[in-house]
Design an enzyme around this catalytic site. Sequence first.
Site, PDB file in Angstrom:
ATOM      1  N   ASP A 209      -4.874   6.399   0.024  1.00 55.38           N
ATOM      2  CA  ASP A 209      -4.679   6.442  -1.419  1.00 55.38           C
ATOM      3  C   ASP A 209      -2.991   6.228  -1.723  1.00 55.38           C
ATOM      4  O   ASP A 209      -2.183   6.691  -1.200  1.00 55.38           O
ATOM      5  CB  ASP A 209      -5.094   7.746  -1.842  1.00 55.38           C
ATOM      6  CG  ASP A 209      -5.264   8.222  -3.408  1.00 55.38           C
ATOM      7  OD1 ASP A 209      -5.838   7.400  -4.093  1.00 55.38           O
ATOM      8  OD2 ASP A 209      -4.331   8.959  -3.773  1.00 55.38           O
ATOM      9  N   GLU A 260      -4.844   2.757  19.187  1.00 50.33           N
ATOM     10  CA  GLU A 260      -5.560   3.478  20.428  1.00 50.33           C
ATOM     11  C   GLU A 260      -7.285   3.913  20.400  1.00 50.33           C
ATOM     12  O   GLU A 260      -7.559   4.006  21.424  1.00 50.33           O
ATOM     13  CB  GLU A 260      -4.639   5.028  20.249  1.00 50.33           C
ATOM     14  CG  GLU A 260      -3.188   4.932  20.555  1.00 50.33           C
ATOM     15  CD  GLU A 260      -2.740   6.153  20.248  1.00 50.33           C
ATOM     16  OE1 GLU A 260      -3.359   7.170  20.350  1.00 50.33           O
ATOM     17  OE2 GLU A 260      -1.478   6.159  20.052  1.00 50.33           O
TER      18      GLU A 260
HETATM   19  C1  NOJ Z   1      -5.825   6.646  -6.788  1.00 50.41           C
HETATM   20  C2  NOJ Z   1      -7.181   7.298  -6.967  1.00 50.41           C
HETATM   21  O1  NOJ Z   1      -8.359   5.932  -6.800  1.00 50.41           O
HETATM   22  C3  NOJ Z   1      -7.247   8.003  -8.239  1.00 50.41           C
HETATM   23  O2  NOJ Z   1      -8.813   8.360  -8.538  1.00 50.41           O
HETATM   24  C4  NOJ Z   1      -6.542   9.210  -8.104  1.00 50.41           C
HETATM   25  O3  NOJ Z   1      -6.408   9.857  -9.443  1.00 50.41           O
HETATM   26  C5  NOJ Z   1      -5.121   8.660  -7.690  1.00 50.41           C
HETATM   27  N1  NOJ Z   1      -4.999   7.791  -6.796  1.00 50.41           N
HETATM   28  C6  NOJ Z   1      -4.344   9.855  -7.470  1.00 50.41           C
HETATM   29  O4  NOJ Z   1      -4.661  10.049  -6.029  1.00 50.41           O
END
Ligand code: NOJ
Length: 546
Positions: A209, A260
Amino acid sequence: MTIESPWWRDAVIYQVYPRSFADSDGDGTGDLPGIRARLPHLAELGVDAVWLSPFYASPQADAGYDVADYRAVDPVFGTLDDAAALIGDAHELGLRVITDLVPNHCSDRHAWFLEALEAEPGSAARARFHFRDGRGPGGDLPPNDWESVFGGPAWTRTTGPDGRPGQWYLHLFAPEQPDFDWDCEDVREEFRAVLRFWLDLGVDGFRVDVAHGLVKAPGLPDVGVAARDQVKLLGVRPTPYFDQDGVHAVYREWRKILEEYGPDRIAVAEAWAPSQQRVARYVRPDELHQAFNFSYLTTPWDADALRAAVDDSLAATGEVGAPATWVLSNHDVVRHRTRLGGGLDRARAATLLMLALPGSAYLYQGEELGLPEVVDLPDGVRQDPAFGRSGSAGAGSGQEGLRDGCRVPLPWSGTTASYGFGPGAASWLPQPAEWAKLSVAAQDGDPGSTLELYRAALRLRRGLPQLGEGALEWVDGAPEGVLMARRTAAGAVGPAVLVAANTGGAAALLDVPDGAELLLSGGGEPVRGSDGGTLLPADCCAWWAV
Ligand code: NOJ
């Protein structure tokens, strides 16, 4: 499968949004046992892997993208044993499992952040986050001009034990999501350990993310752009908080950890950067394996624009030896059936075009049912933290910045809510009554259904190496609005695959070679005329063996 072509280079990866996939206990929120029970649907669909959005312990301020404990499952979704059992069952069915990793920020309920709030300015506990004194008289103004992606300042002021205003902390998303400071070795060490924790449990990889956000420019300089205009720079122009060169050292370390565990463990970056070339830096041979292709996702249904996006993606990923990826829908955007503006036919055609491109493709739960965006959710049921903060709704389909409409729980069967999502009527967002006709049970076995189209496409894709990572050659001279390409694969036995998609407003006459065998079409059917020409309806995509 040879060493030269590991599974992920042409994999179809299906995104499960746990709270909306399947609910085992009737509380209206999907959970891990619910997903586990529905894995056969995914195996039958024919995908290679499942990516699970976060199911970790979380106050759910941003639907789990605010993690309070990276090693625990939130009780709303189940237990760690449920996660292990889900991974085990998926593997038995031949499905790999990719979990979401949220390293840019945690929850404001994470033990480290609670400790930091209690600690003094300048302490080691605060050094794991970005705490700063405010500007202006009394430190009343945020430390810089950065804006949260969800709207409003990216800084929130703390209150000291004496009740007086204290330092500010940085959160590029909601105030409940404080950003880690990746210059702090504790943070780096913690995430190396978190990776190992889930790899030991058997996951096949991670979706990273906000992969572009971890490292901030030294000194946290101002952007110099007015509030509400900064979000528009995302993926367009450099900012001091996204796509800093320092992030790549993190991914080089992670690649070594993944290796790994063997060559089959992967990571895919959610990386927004100003060009495809900058995105490709995340997938250099010693970094992550894949990056989402948001430039493809945001391309309109227009042959020239699509061709340019495909060429650009293939060139950028080709330069670093990574596979391209393709995606049309996810939990943050308006479902492509609605977004592309042409209804179900266009959505089906767009899917067939995507699944014929070289590389790996991502599907979002429910697109195999042809689900539209739910555009009329009452404000009172919406839970997206961006709602009410972003003020960005209004453009296009009217749903930008409103992410609940693509997160409505799936219909599985039956004629009354929750349409088999759970044992009772409860679902955390209301499902439209028309979804009874779109349920898995309603479409199963119906040759004209979207579900059967997806199944057929994935079956063909699996059987035809031409539709894997191999070459794509545009066929010149196609009528305006039509994309036409030949797909071949090195060493593939058998004919090439010809793909044509009509993005124009009217049927188009194509020159399809004599003897071509129609493999599949979506959004309509091509018709062969007596004069040898082939008429491809608008919003139709077809695959032929030629
Ligand atoms: C991207 C994620 O897909 C989204 O749903 C989220 O709100 C933001 N990152 C923050 O983590």
